[in-house]
Design an enzyme around this catalytic site. Structure first.
Site: not given
Ligand code: FAD
Length: 299
Positions: A16, A52, A109-110
């Site tokens: 992909s 972002a 998201g960040d």
């Molecule tokens: P999550 O899975 O949500 O985890 C993030 C952090 O939050 C972890 O430390 C986790 O332990 C903690 N956490 C999650 N849920 C809970 C909870 N219930 N209670 C306590 N802690 C919790 N960013 C963008 O802005 N746009 C994009 O299109 C984009 N695409 C991406 C695609 C891929 C394949 C990857 C790997 C990353 C992408 N990102 C994107 C980056 C991503 O948004 C960031 O890394 C962001 O900081 C975390 O979001 P996440 O959903 O990846 O992480």
């Protein structure tokens, strides 16, 4: 798992491609050249990122819509929880569903203040990625949801256990595929996969592969996101700052070596961070045994 066929050749893996939405007309033209070059490789899906803070909401949507209209490719729209209420996110999801999108990459998201600052969810928004996955599946059970995975753990995760708890929560909420953050040392991936499987998580964890078109730029970018750039990798690009042509050959060799080693160990699905460029990804796919559809017919 073993992917070698009877003739000793590796079986065709599934691939992909990830793109980002273009900002200018030139970038748009370039993206479409890339899509048209890569489409014959018959990817399982192509995904389009979400800027972002939701900054590319409209551009992500229009890129996805154009892919649906003008190509046979199956698009996956990235979506984050940042800076929007549940109502606003639900509207985006409904709009995607209405035009025929059946795959969303759901992310937290960040933080709005940038990587490294504390994350605060929108008061009326989805609280985290698992919450978003559940929200999407509740509205549209026929939308496939992919999520992120972090072989080196997410920088905000306390430890690997906490990190894998998060992945588990996303899977329990309905995610059926994880795509990894970029990594360059395959050991990180295999150790992570062992932990994930030990936790009883059985969905595919697809390695995210990033060919380094511009090593210095890419290193700065990935390091901020918690990816280790090993010394041996940096050494391969030493002295090539002003030699783009050699850098490209080295980048292709490095990424091809990485995917071929993964394939030898049974990995049969790859997600490529294309950076909207076709050349390296096309070459690496070719080395994985993937041929354009027209070439297959001719053969
Ligand atoms: P999550 O899975 O949500 O985890 C993030 C952090 O939050 C972890 O430390 C986790 O332990 C903690 N956490 C999650 N849920 C809970 C909870 N219930 N209670 C306590 N802690 C919790 N960013 C963008 O802005 N746009 C994009 O299109 C984009 N695409 C991406 C695609 C891929 C394949 C990857 C790997 C990353 C992408 N990102 C994107 C980056 C991503 O948004 C960031 O890394 C962001 O900081 C975390 O979001 P996440 O959903 O990846 O992480």
């Amino acid at each position: 798992a073993h992917t070698e066929g009877q003739d000793g050749h590796l079986k065709r893996p599934a691939i992909s491609f990830e793109f980002f939405p273009p900002k200018t007309e030139d970038m748009e033209r370039n993206l479409w050249e890339t899509i048209n070059r890569l489409a014959p490789l018959d990817p399982k899906f192509v995904s389009v990122t979400y800027g972002a803070g939701g900054s590319t909401r409209e551009r992500t949507h229009s890129t996805i819509s154009r892919i649906l209209k003008e190509t046979p490719l199956l698009p996956a729209a990235h979506l984050t929880c940042v800076g929007a209420s549940r109502g606003e996110i639900d509207e985006i999801v409904d709009r995607y569903h209405e035009v025929g999108v059946r795959h969303i990459v759901a992310l937290r998201g960040d933080p709005a203040g940038g990587i490294g600052t504390p994350y605060a969810s929108h008061p009326d928004g989805y609280q985290n990625s698992a919450d978003l996955v559940a929200g999407i599946k509740k509205r549209h059970a026929d939308i496939e949801v992919s999520v992120s995975a972090y072989p080196e753990k997410h920088p905000e995760s306390r430890d690997f256990d906490a990190d894998i708890d998060t992945l588990k929560a996303k899977v329990d909420a309905g995610a059926t595929r994880a795509i990894t953050q970029v990594f360059f040392d395959n050991d990180f991936y295999f150790r992570y996969l062992d932990r994930v499987r030990a936790r009883g998580i059985n969905i595919p964890v697809v390695p995210g592969i990033m060919p380094m078109h511009n090593f210095k730029q890419a290193r700065n970018f990935v390091t901020r996101n918690g990816t280790t750039v090993p010394e041996w990798l940096a050494a391969k690009f030493e002295g090539l700052d002003n030699d783009a042509e050699t850098r490209k050959l080295v980048a292709a060799t490095v990424a091809a070596g990485q995917v071929q080693k993964l394939a030898k160990h049974g990995v049969d699905t790859f997600h490529f961070y294309t950076m909207n460029r076709a050349d390296l990804v096309f070459a690496i796919s070719h080395l994985l045994g993937i041929r354009a559809k027209s070439a297959q017919k001719a053969a």
